[in-house]
Motif scaffolding. Structure first.
Motif, PDB file in Angstrom:
ATOM      1  N   ARG A 171      -8.145   6.961  -0.902  1.00 34.57           N
ATOM      2  CA  ARG A 171      -8.451   7.836   0.070  1.00 34.57           C
ATOM      3  C   ARG A 171      -8.279   7.128   2.029  1.00 34.57           C
ATOM      4  O   ARG A 171      -8.521   7.707   2.634  1.00 34.57           O
ATOM      5  CB  ARG A 171     -10.443   7.629   0.632  1.00 34.57           C
ATOM      6  CG  ARG A 171     -10.786   9.133   1.309  1.00 34.57           C
ATOM      7  CD  ARG A 171     -12.503   8.573   0.856  1.00 34.57           C
ATOM      8  NE  ARG A 171     -12.586  10.093   0.449  1.00 34.57           N
ATOM      9  CZ  ARG A 171     -12.556  11.150   0.024  1.00 34.57           C
ATOM     10  NH1 ARG A 171     -12.415  11.745   1.416  1.00 34.57           N
ATOM     11  NH2 ARG A 171     -12.913  11.498  -0.684  1.00 34.57           N
ATOM     12  N   ARG A 172      -8.590   5.858   1.765  1.00 34.52           N
ATOM     13  CA  ARG A 172      -7.956   5.222   2.956  1.00 34.52           C
ATOM     14  C   ARG A 172      -6.035   5.440   3.527  1.00 34.52           C
ATOM     15  O   ARG A 172      -6.258   5.728   4.298  1.00 34.52           O
ATOM     16  CB  ARG A 172      -7.894   3.926   3.239  1.00 34.52           C
ATOM     17  CG  ARG A 172      -7.194   2.933   4.044  1.00 34.52           C
ATOM     18  CD  ARG A 172      -8.300   0.913   4.273  1.00 34.52           C
ATOM     19  NE  ARG A 172      -6.916   0.589   3.141  1.00 34.52           N
ATOM     20  CZ  ARG A 172      -7.182   0.042   1.888  1.00 34.52           C
ATOM     21  NH1 ARG A 172      -8.688   0.718   1.317  1.00 34.52           N
ATOM     22  NH2 ARG A 172      -6.456  -0.440   1.481  1.00 34.52           N
ATOM     23  N   TRP A 173      -5.819   6.215   2.204  1.00 37.18           N
ATOM     24  CA  TRP A 173      -4.355   5.477   2.181  1.00 37.18           C
ATOM     25  C   TRP A 173      -3.872   7.043   3.038  1.00 37.18           C
ATOM     26  O   TRP A 173      -2.994   7.429   3.868  1.00 37.18           O
ATOM     27  CB  TRP A 173      -3.558   5.690   1.161  1.00 37.18           C
ATOM     28  CG  TRP A 173      -3.374   3.889   0.570  1.00 37.18           C
ATOM     29  CD1 TRP A 173      -3.816   3.131   1.002  1.00 37.18           C
ATOM     30  CD2 TRP A 173      -3.486   3.668  -0.860  1.00 37.18           C
ATOM     31  NE1 TRP A 173      -3.600   1.864   0.521  1.00 37.18           N
ATOM     32  CE2 TRP A 173      -3.600   2.428  -1.024  1.00 37.18           C
ATOM     33  CE3 TRP A 173      -3.224   4.727  -2.160  1.00 37.18           C
ATOM     34  CZ2 TRP A 173      -3.392   1.934  -1.990  1.00 37.18           C
ATOM     35  CZ3 TRP A 173      -3.015   3.785  -2.692  1.00 37.18           C
ATOM     36  CH2 TRP A 173      -3.333   2.624  -2.903  1.00 37.18           C
ATOM     37  N   LYS A 220     -11.304   4.502  -3.182  1.00 40.43           N
ATOM     38  CA  LYS A 220     -11.576   3.988  -1.697  1.00 40.43           C
ATOM     39  C   LYS A 220     -10.515   3.360  -1.004  1.00 40.43           C
ATOM     40  O   LYS A 220      -9.658   3.992  -0.302  1.00 40.43           O
ATOM     41  CB  LYS A 220     -12.019   2.626  -1.764  1.00 40.43           C
ATOM     42  CG  LYS A 220     -14.060   3.302  -2.133  1.00 40.43           C
ATOM     43  CD  LYS A 220     -14.634   1.466  -2.343  1.00 40.43           C
ATOM     44  CE  LYS A 220     -16.032   1.397  -2.625  1.00 40.43           C
ATOM     45  NZ  LYS A 220     -16.566   0.749  -3.112  1.00 40.43           N
ATOM     46  N   ASP A 254       0.911  -0.972   0.281  1.00 38.57           N
ATOM     47  CA  ASP A 254       0.119  -0.240  -0.299  1.00 38.57           C
ATOM     48  C   ASP A 254       0.776   1.422  -0.163  1.00 38.57           C
ATOM     49  O   ASP A 254       1.061   1.985  -0.639  1.00 38.57           O
ATOM     50  CB  ASP A 254      -1.295  -0.492   1.671  1.00 38.57           C
ATOM     51  CG  ASP A 254      -1.942  -0.941   0.825  1.00 38.57           C
ATOM     52  OD1 ASP A 254      -2.577  -2.084  -0.332  1.00 38.57           O
ATOM     53  OD2 ASP A 254      -3.166  -0.871   2.219  1.00 38.57           O
TER      54      ASP A 254
END
Length: 338
Positions: free
Chosen positions: A327-329, A324, A289
């Motif tokens: 935005r999480r990262w 998605k 990630d």
């Protein structure tokens, strides 16, 4: 444990830099009891040059400092307080190098004598040079502090080694959001300081690498490097396993191998690789990630590629899943970086 990894429990870290961190805290009114809480570090150990800490002790020490420090500028203050002496034999070797390029490459070769959990890269191009931080510390607050230490200390050491007190980067780029204390960077830099960047790095004029060092002495440099090599061979820390995984992922961007393929490249089993990464507080997925995030931000900032193509380049066939994940990262939509 896979050979070549660093461990939370091995005593690998010389006391010099942690002792300076403690001193910075004391100068701001903190107490030994608060700084050293749960570290198993005694005040006498701070004065013993033979002391080596394990990484769990260092992480706890830094967490205590972040918790109790009276301002958010801890990383900047530590970076400005570290001098070449705190780098031990490596510092002595760098001090004696002929020029900045030699000193940087020597630091790159033997950085694990100072801190095995991070490294840096030197990217030379015609128009500029980048000195880029790579760290695998899984705690965001500590990582952000390390970024501040890195950019300030590398700049201050360059000024000291060359005798050029006004030496400046072209730009300072930081891989975290703009903090409340952003104006404090101007204590150290008279250049643009940019936040929310793909990576933390100093952008330099390439001519700075050719600047001679004021205490250059080839015989001394050779002797000191020989001792660095001896110490490194004795202690054994090499490139960390997280750095090796990252390097493999970056060899084929957009076509990231599965964890079992990465393990086979490292001549180990998937279970052993996962256990080694878990000991460091990270995982294959987290490193993947991180790589995807850095690549995506780079494409978004520096190209006009549509989101669908950026998603594909970082390994996502479905743009909605990429949005998605992005935005999480980062806490932002991809459009934020356009």
């Amino acid at each position: 444990m896979i050979r070549g990894t660093w461990s939370l429990s091995e005593p690998l870290i010389p006391i010099n830099i942690p002792a300076t961190m403690v001193r910075v805290g004391l100068e701001q009114g903190l107490q030994h009891a608060d700084i050293l809480h749960n570290t198993s570090i005694s005040t006498s150990m701070l004065d013993d040059p033979t002391t080596r800490l394990n990484y769990q002790q260092l992480l706890t020490l830094v967490s205590n400092l972040i918790q109790h420090y009276p301002s958010q500028t801890l990383g900047l203050d530590i970076g400005g307080s570290l001098n070449i002496n705190q780098y031990g034999m490596l510092g002595y070797a760098m001090l004696s190098c002929a020029d900045m390029r030699s000193a940087l490459h020597l630091g790159l070769k033997y950085h694990s004598l100072v801190d095995p959990a991070f490294t840096f890269e030197i990217i030379e191009q015609e128009q500029h040079c980048a000195i880029r931080l790579t760290s695998h510390i899984p705690v965001d607050a500590i990582y952000r502090m390390l970024c501040d230490v890195f950019v300030v200390n590398f700049t201050s050491l360059g000024r000291f080694l060359t005798g050029q007190a006004d030496m400046q980067p072209i730009e300072v780029r930081l891989n975290h959001p703009k903090p409340d204390y952003a104006d404090q960077y101007q204590r150290y830099f008279d250049c643009p300081v940019l936040f929310d960047q793909p990576r933390t790095e100093l952008i330099l004029n390439p001519s700075l690498l050719d600047m001679p060092l004021i205490m250059a002495d080839q015989a001394t440099a050779n002797m000191a490097e020989s001792q660095c090599a001896e110490i490194l061979n004795r202690l054994g820390p090499k490139e960390g396993i997280a750095a090796k995984v990252r390097r493999i992922l970056l060899q084929n961007p957009g076509q990231f191998p599965a964890v079992d393929i990465v393990a086979s490249h490292l001549a180990t089993s998937t279970r052993t690789l996962s256990r080694s990464l878990q000991e460091l507080g990270t995982s294959y997925q987290r490193i993947l990630d991180e790589v995807r995030k850095e690549m995506a931000i780079e494409y978004l900032r520096n190209s006009g590629l549509p989101i669908e193509e950026v998603a594909a380049l970082v390994g996502y066939s479905d743009p909605s899943n990429f949005r998605k994940a992005f935005r999480r990262w980062t806490g932002h939509a991809p459009s934020y970086y356009r």
